[in-house]
Design a protein around this motif. Sequence first.
Motif, short mmCIF file in Angstrom:
data_model
loop_
_atom_site.label_atom_id
_atom_site.label_comp_id
_atom_site.label_asym_id
_atom_site.label_seq_id
_atom_site.Cartn_x
_atom_site.Cartn_y
_atom_site.Cartn_z
N VAL A 43 -6.08 -16.34 4.08
CA VAL A 43 -5.88 -16.25 2.64
C VAL A 43 -6.61 -15.01 2.14
CG1 VAL A 43 -6.14 -17.35 0.40
CG2 VAL A 43 -5.70 -18.74 2.43
N GLU A 44 -5.85 -14.01 1.74
CA GLU A 44 -6.43 -12.80 1.15
C GLU A 44 -6.57 -13.05 -0.35
OE1 GLU A 44 -5.36 -8.05 0.54
OE2 GLU A 44 -3.99 -9.40 1.59
N PHE A 45 -7.73 -12.71 -0.93
CA PHE A 45 -7.91 -12.98 -2.35
C PHE A 45 -8.77 -11.92 -3.03
CE2 PHE A 45 -11.32 -15.09 -0.15
CZ PHE A 45 -12.43 -15.04 -0.99
N VAL A 46 -8.43 -11.65 -4.29
CA VAL A 46 -9.18 -10.72 -5.13
C VAL A 46 -9.67 -11.49 -6.35
CG1 VAL A 46 -9.12 -8.62 -6.53
CG2 VAL A 46 -7.82 -8.73 -4.38
N PRO A 47 -10.98 -11.72 -6.47
CA PRO A 47 -11.49 -12.48 -7.62
C PRO A 47 -11.27 -11.74 -8.94
CG PRO A 47 -13.11 -12.41 -5.84
CD PRO A 47 -12.04 -11.41 -5.49
N LEU A 48 -11.02 -12.52 -10.00
CA LEU A 48 -10.92 -11.99 -11.36
C LEU A 48 -12.18 -12.39 -12.12
CD1 LEU A 48 -7.24 -12.85 -12.38
CD2 LEU A 48 -8.11 -10.72 -11.44
N PRO A 82 -3.50 -6.83 11.64
CA PRO A 82 -3.15 -7.79 10.59
C PRO A 82 -2.49 -7.08 9.41
CG PRO A 82 -5.51 -7.33 10.57
CD PRO A 82 -4.95 -6.69 11.81
N ASP A 83 -1.66 -7.83 8.70
CA ASP A 83 -0.92 -7.26 7.57
C ASP A 83 -1.69 -7.47 6.27
OD1 ASP A 83 1.09 -6.09 6.12
OD2 ASP A 83 2.30 -7.91 5.98
N PHE A 84 -2.89 -6.91 6.20
CA PHE A 84 -3.68 -6.92 4.98
C PHE A 84 -4.69 -5.77 5.06
CE2 PHE A 84 -7.29 -8.68 7.23
CZ PHE A 84 -6.80 -9.67 8.06
N PRO A 85 -5.22 -5.30 3.92
CA PRO A 85 -5.07 -5.86 2.57
C PRO A 85 -3.75 -5.44 1.90
CG PRO A 85 -6.51 -3.97 2.50
CD PRO A 85 -6.19 -4.19 3.95
N ARG A 86 -3.25 -6.33 1.03
CA ARG A 86 -2.00 -6.07 0.32
C ARG A 86 -2.08 -6.47 -1.15
NH1 ARG A 86 2.63 -9.15 3.28
NH2 ARG A 86 3.82 -8.15 1.63
N LEU A 87 -3.27 -6.80 -1.63
CA LEU A 87 -3.36 -7.36 -2.98
C LEU A 87 -3.89 -6.40 -4.04
CD1 LEU A 87 -4.60 -11.04 -2.58
CD2 LEU A 87 -2.37 -10.22 -3.30
N ARG A 141 -2.93 -14.34 -1.67
CA ARG A 141 -1.71 -14.36 -0.86
C ARG A 141 -2.06 -14.96 0.50
NH1 ARG A 141 0.24 -9.22 -0.84
NH2 ARG A 141 2.14 -9.54 -2.04
N GLU A 142 -1.26 -15.92 0.93
CA GLU A 142 -1.51 -16.59 2.20
C GLU A 142 -0.54 -16.07 3.26
OE1 GLU A 142 -0.70 -21.05 3.88
OE2 GLU A 142 -1.84 -20.88 1.99
N GLN A 143 -1.07 -15.83 4.46
CA GLN A 143 -0.25 -15.37 5.58
C GLN A 143 -0.62 -16.17 6.84
OE1 GLN A 143 0.26 -10.90 5.78
NE2 GLN A 143 -1.44 -10.98 4.35
N GLY A 144 0.38 -16.52 7.62
CA GLY A 144 0.14 -17.26 8.85
C GLY A 144 0.33 -16.39 10.07
N TYR A 145 -0.50 -16.61 11.08
CA TYR A 145 -0.41 -15.88 12.34
C TYR A 145 -0.43 -16.88 13.49
CZ TYR A 145 -1.57 -11.78 9.53
OH TYR A 145 -1.57 -10.80 8.58
N ASP A 152 -12.08 -6.73 -3.07
CA ASP A 152 -11.31 -7.65 -2.24
C ASP A 152 -12.17 -8.13 -1.08
OD1 ASP A 152 -9.48 -9.04 -0.83
OD2 ASP A 152 -8.14 -7.36 -0.42
N PRO A 153 -12.64 -9.40 -1.08
CA PRO A 153 -13.38 -9.89 0.10
C PRO A 153 -12.46 -9.96 1.30
CG PRO A 153 -13.65 -11.35 -1.81
CD PRO A 153 -12.54 -10.39 -2.14
N CYS A 154 -13.06 -10.03 2.48
CA CYS A 154 -12.25 -10.19 3.69
C CYS A 154 -11.48 -11.49 3.60
CB CYS A 154 -13.14 -10.21 4.93
SG CYS A 154 -13.99 -8.65 5.24
N PRO A 155 -10.30 -11.56 4.21
CA PRO A 155 -9.53 -12.80 4.20
C PRO A 155 -10.34 -13.95 4.78
CG PRO A 155 -8.19 -11.00 5.00
CD PRO A 155 -9.59 -10.48 4.90
N ALA A 156 -10.12 -15.15 4.25
CA ALA A 156 -10.84 -16.34 4.71
C ALA A 156 -9.88 -17.29 5.40
CB ALA A 156 -11.51 -17.03 3.53
#
Length: 210
Positions: free
Chosen positions: A94-99, A177-182, A157-161, A206-210
């Motif tokens: 789960v890639e995420f950018v906090p607001l 990996p296909d990130f970052p994209r946000l 944005r969630e991505q599965g591998y 943008d923190p690292c994906p979790a």
Amino acid sequence: MPERVTVVGWLSTFAEMTAVREAIDADPVLGTRLDTMVGTEFELNLRPLDWLLVEHLLEPMIVACRSYEFDEAAFEFQFNRLDAGLRCDTIRFVEFVPLNGFTSSMADIALADDVVLRPMTDNQVNRAIQALAVPVEFSGGPNSVQVSRFHWWAVMREQGYPVRSYKQGMPEQPQAPDFPRLEEPAQRLVTALRIVCGGSVVATRDPCPA
């Protein structure tokens, strides 16, 4: 936890472990997922059987029962949870950018291109704190902090591998990996929020994906 538990090979001192390992080796899935490197093709970690049994089966049973006596129901619950996790075919990133400066009464808000706006989980908030992506207030000591409800939301944005294992062979040229994209979607959202709603919401790092 007793000190002897942390000794390498402690579980192997029990004769029953021979049958356990034979059953695992005979299983077409579990046989490839334990005592080897497991993960995605771009990030693998060692998955030792002994410590997984201690951390995800024995210790949770003892904590749940508050006793060292065997409890069938507690064992079944923790075993099924561990078994299901080991058999998963997909690892979810789960890639995420906090607001900062945003909140909503909705549970989550679906955006274009599989992007979702929703409150962060506790683990995601912890990652955001580590990345200095949300402001914190110290409370009760240097190791106790609070995050305002106005800083709990994030663009995600969630991505599965697929799960890969060294025992099954690895690709000669692992795919990145296909990130970052946000970054761009987050900035577009912030611009739209400011135009429509006003305020001073900002997208942070943008923190690292979790």
